[in-house]
Write a protein that holds these residues in place. Sequence first.
Motif, mmCIF file in Angstrom:
data_model
loop_
_atom_site.group_PDB
_atom_site.id
_atom_site.type_symbol
_atom_site.label_atom_id
_atom_site.label_comp_id
_atom_site.label_asym_id
_atom_site.label_seq_id
_atom_site.Cartn_x
_atom_site.Cartn_y
_atom_site.Cartn_z
ATOM 1 N N ALA A 55 0.853 -1.193 0.000
ATOM 2 C CA ALA A 55 0.000 0.000 0.000
ATOM 3 C C ALA A 55 0.882 1.233 0.000
ATOM 4 O O ALA A 55 2.104 1.140 0.136
ATOM 5 C CB ALA A 55 -0.915 0.003 1.215
ATOM 6 N N ALA A 56 0.256 2.382 -0.114
ATOM 7 C CA ALA A 56 0.978 3.651 -0.028
ATOM 8 C C ALA A 56 1.548 3.791 1.390
ATOM 9 O O ALA A 56 0.983 3.245 2.345
ATOM 10 C CB ALA A 56 0.038 4.804 -0.325
ATOM 11 N N PRO A 57 2.652 4.507 1.545
ATOM 12 C CA PRO A 57 3.269 4.651 2.872
ATOM 13 C C PRO A 57 2.339 5.241 3.928
ATOM 14 O O PRO A 57 2.447 4.930 5.102
ATOM 15 C CB PRO A 57 4.460 5.582 2.626
ATOM 16 N N ASP A 58 1.382 6.067 3.506
ATOM 17 C CA ASP A 58 0.472 6.695 4.464
ATOM 18 C C ASP A 58 -0.896 6.006 4.534
ATOM 19 O O ASP A 58 -1.836 6.533 5.125
ATOM 20 C CB ASP A 58 0.297 8.170 4.133
ATOM 21 N N THR A 70 -10.387 -0.528 3.632
ATOM 22 C CA THR A 70 -9.280 -1.450 3.853
ATOM 23 C C THR A 70 -8.228 -1.184 2.788
ATOM 24 O O THR A 70 -8.211 -1.830 1.737
ATOM 25 C CB THR A 70 -9.768 -2.915 3.788
ATOM 26 N N ALA A 71 -7.378 -0.222 3.074
ATOM 27 C CA ALA A 71 -6.332 0.138 2.106
ATOM 28 C C ALA A 71 -5.226 -0.903 2.042
ATOM 29 O O ALA A 71 -4.589 -1.087 1.012
ATOM 30 C CB ALA A 71 -5.743 1.493 2.481
ATOM 31 N N VAL A 72 -4.989 -1.589 3.152
ATOM 32 C CA VAL A 72 -3.944 -2.607 3.208
ATOM 33 C C VAL A 72 -4.612 -3.954 3.445
ATOM 34 O O VAL A 72 -5.213 -4.180 4.484
ATOM 35 C CB VAL A 72 -2.931 -2.316 4.344
ATOM 36 N N ALA A 73 -4.540 -4.821 2.460
ATOM 37 C CA ALA A 73 -5.142 -6.148 2.551
ATOM 38 C C ALA A 73 -4.235 -7.143 1.843
ATOM 39 O O ALA A 73 -3.574 -6.804 0.862
ATOM 40 C CB ALA A 73 -6.527 -6.162 1.911
#
Length: 50
Positions: free
Chosen positions: A6-9, A17-20
């Motif tokens: 995902a993007a660092p932020d 759920t940006a990080v999956a």
Amino acid sequence: MTTLAAAPDAVNSETSTAVAPRTSTFAQVADKFSYTFPANSITFLRIKQR
């Protein structure tokens, strides 16, 4: 292969759920191989022994 990228932020929340984890198959494994990992990621490789 399981990758978290995902993007660092990026932040997970109740509505987003940006990080999956993404699961895929990498079939070109040999004694020596190369693979380019995505930026801002962690990747787990499960390599079966022959």
